[in-house]
Write a protein that holds these residues in place. Structure first.
Motif, PDB file in Angstrom:
ATOM      1  N   CYS A   6       0.855  -1.196   0.000  1.00 62.72           N
ATOM      2  CA  CYS A   6       0.000   0.000   0.000  1.00 62.72           C
ATOM      3  C   CYS A   6       0.887   1.240   0.000  1.00 62.72           C
ATOM      4  O   CYS A   6       0.761   2.126   0.848  1.00 62.72           O
ATOM      5  CB  CYS A   6      -0.952   0.013   1.195  1.00 62.72           C
ATOM      6  N   THR A   7       1.758   1.332  -0.971  1.00 62.08           N
ATOM      7  CA  THR A   7       2.832   2.325  -0.954  1.00 62.08           C
ATOM      8  C   THR A   7       2.382   3.761  -1.144  1.00 62.08           C
ATOM      9  O   THR A   7       3.040   4.686  -0.691  1.00 62.08           O
ATOM     10  CB  THR A   7       3.912   1.958  -1.994  1.00 62.08           C
ATOM     11  N   GLY A   8       1.268   3.997  -1.858  1.00 59.14           N
ATOM     12  CA  GLY A   8       0.844   5.381  -2.084  1.00 59.14           C
ATOM     13  C   GLY A   8       1.883   6.148  -2.878  1.00 59.14           C
ATOM     14  O   GLY A   8       2.258   5.756  -3.982  1.00 59.14           O
ATOM     15  N   THR A   9       2.401   7.221  -2.314  1.00 63.23           N
ATOM     16  CA  THR A   9       3.423   8.031  -2.996  1.00 63.23           C
ATOM     17  C   THR A   9       4.782   7.351  -3.022  1.00 63.23           C
ATOM     18  O   THR A   9       5.711   7.849  -3.661  1.00 63.23           O
ATOM     19  CB  THR A   9       3.601   9.390  -2.300  1.00 63.23           C
ATOM     20  N   GLY A  10       4.915   6.236  -2.286  1.00 61.54           N
ATOM     21  CA  GLY A  10       6.213   5.572  -2.196  1.00 61.54           C
ATOM     22  C   GLY A  10       7.060   6.074  -1.050  1.00 61.54           C
ATOM     23  O   GLY A  10       8.240   5.720  -0.942  1.00 61.54           O
ATOM     24  N   ALA A  11       6.486   6.886  -0.163  1.00 59.02           N
ATOM     25  CA  ALA A  11       7.260   7.538   0.901  1.00 59.02           C
ATOM     26  C   ALA A  11       8.004   6.545   1.780  1.00 59.02           C
ATOM     27  O   ALA A  11       9.186   6.743   2.099  1.00 59.02           O
ATOM     28  CB  ALA A  11       6.341   8.408   1.753  1.00 59.02           C
ATOM     29  N   VAL A  34       0.904   3.930  -8.211  1.00 63.60           N
ATOM     30  CA  VAL A  34       2.082   3.291  -8.816  1.00 63.60           C
ATOM     31  C   VAL A  34       2.867   4.302  -9.642  1.00 63.60           C
ATOM     32  O   VAL A  34       4.097   4.393  -9.545  1.00 63.60           O
ATOM     33  CB  VAL A  34       1.663   2.079  -9.671  1.00 63.60           C
ATOM     34  N   LEU A  35       2.166   5.094 -10.450  1.00 62.12           N
ATOM     35  CA  LEU A  35       2.838   6.100 -11.268  1.00 62.12           C
ATOM     36  C   LEU A  35       3.496   7.162 -10.390  1.00 62.12           C
ATOM     37  O   LEU A  35       4.614   7.624 -10.673  1.00 62.12           O
ATOM     38  CB  LEU A  35       1.841   6.748 -12.228  1.00 62.12           C
ATOM     39  N   VAL A  48       8.579  -0.668  -8.278  1.00 59.47           N
ATOM     40  CA  VAL A  48       7.173  -0.424  -7.958  1.00 59.47           C
ATOM     41  C   VAL A  48       6.292  -1.319  -8.828  1.00 59.47           C
ATOM     42  O   VAL A  48       6.386  -1.288 -10.064  1.00 59.47           O
ATOM     43  CB  VAL A  48       6.795   1.051  -8.174  1.00 59.47           C
ATOM     44  N   LEU A  49       5.436  -2.104  -8.177  1.00 65.02           N
ATOM     45  CA  LEU A  49       4.566  -3.051  -8.866  1.00 65.02           C
ATOM     46  C   LEU A  49       3.097  -2.745  -8.567  1.00 65.02           C
ATOM     47  O   LEU A  49       2.769  -2.271  -7.479  1.00 65.02           O
ATOM     48  CB  LEU A  49       4.872  -4.484  -8.416  1.00 65.02           C
ATOM     49  N   GLN A  50       2.232  -3.023  -9.522  1.00 61.36           N
ATOM     50  CA  GLN A  50       0.806  -2.808  -9.314  1.00 61.36           C
ATOM     51  C   GLN A  50       0.116  -4.129  -9.035  1.00 61.36           C
ATOM     52  O   GLN A  50       0.349  -5.134  -9.708  1.00 61.36           O
ATOM     53  CB  GLN A  50       0.159  -2.150 -10.540  1.00 61.36           C
ATOM     54  N   GLY A  51      -0.731  -4.120  -8.015  1.00 60.56           N
ATOM     55  CA  GLY A  51      -1.488  -5.316  -7.693  1.00 60.56           C
ATOM     56  C   GLY A  51      -2.054  -5.254  -6.287  1.00 60.56           C
ATOM     57  O   GLY A  51      -1.812  -4.307  -5.540  1.00 60.56           O
ATOM     58  N   ASP A  52      -2.796  -6.275  -5.930  1.00 63.20           N
ATOM     59  CA  ASP A  52      -3.479  -6.333  -4.648  1.00 63.20           C
ATOM     60  C   ASP A  52      -2.570  -6.923  -3.573  1.00 63.20           C
ATOM     61  O   ASP A  52      -2.211  -8.104  -3.639  1.00 63.20           O
ATOM     62  CB  ASP A  52      -4.745  -7.175  -4.791  1.00 63.20           C
TER      63      ASP A  52
END
Length: 215
Positions: free
Chosen positions: A38-43, A66-67, A82-86
């Motif tokens: 659940c990274t959000g901004t990647g902070a 992700v973007l 960074v990967l997209q998924g559940d």
């Protein structure tokens, strides 16, 4: 650290900062293989990379998040994947030294907010993602690995501890901090009070970081 914070992506707040403080004190962080769920901004992923983690992977279900996380990694010149998924889907079968997560945990009552509310909506009792993380995270940790979760007390800290201990983890509260309600909790204060999840008129919440170690 510079961060792009597009609309619909959770912008780092008090819970993020509290978890970063605990993360940076973790003795096994240097050279560790870290997963941010659940990274959000990647902070959090960027904070781990900045502190010397060996390899950092970040996951979010939201395309926009992700973007944003990928852009922020480039902006800060930090190597995160960074990967997209559940949740743990994109890293199934992989094992990590540390997992960090700041999942959506705000109770949403009996309604189901749309996609725009996904960054905060934790389901009816705030535990929709918390319970899934507690169940699945131990399988993604190496022996001796550590899970760090930040959440609000309104979504049940003892329930998190009990769920992790039921998975054989050694779990405890690593940090606590009280802060005024943010915009989402302010908007839902009356509903939380009616459900007995918040003290009437308090206007503040307790943030808690739970640490769990795989034996």
């Amino acid at each position: 650290m510079r961060l792009m914070k597009p609309p619909g992506v959770y912008a780092p707040q008090g819970d993020t900062f509290l978890l970063v403080e605990v993360l940076w004190k973790a003795p096994l962080l240097k050279g560790a293989r870290v997963l941010d769920v659940c990274t959000g901004t990647g902070a959090l992923a960027l904070a781990a990379a900045r502190a010397g983690a060996g390899r950092v992977t970040a996951v979010d279900v939201s395309t926009r998040a992700v973007l944003a996380a990928r852009a922020n990694a480039l902006l800060n010149r930090l190597p995160i994947k960074v990967l997209q998924g559940d949740l743990f889907g994109p890293v199934a079968g992989q094992a990590f030294d540390m997992i960090v997560t700041n999942p959506p945990y705000v109770p949403s009552g009996s309604t189901t907010p749309g996609r725009a509310a996904r960054w905060w909506n934790g389901g009816p009792d705030g535990r929709a993602l918390l319970d899934r993380i507690c169940e699945r995270a131990p399988r993604q940790l190496r022996r001796g690995g550590t899970l760090l979760i930040v959440q609000s007390a309104v979504s049940g800290v003892q329930e998190t501890l009990d769920a992790l201990r039921a998975q054989g983890m050694t779990a405890s509260v690593a940090a606590r901090r009280t802060q005024p309600y943010g915009p989402v909790l302010r908007a839902r204060a009356a509903e939380l009070e009616a459900a007995g999840l918040a003290r009437p008129g308090s206007g503040s919440e307790e943030l808690v970081v739970v640490r769990a170690d795989r034996n």
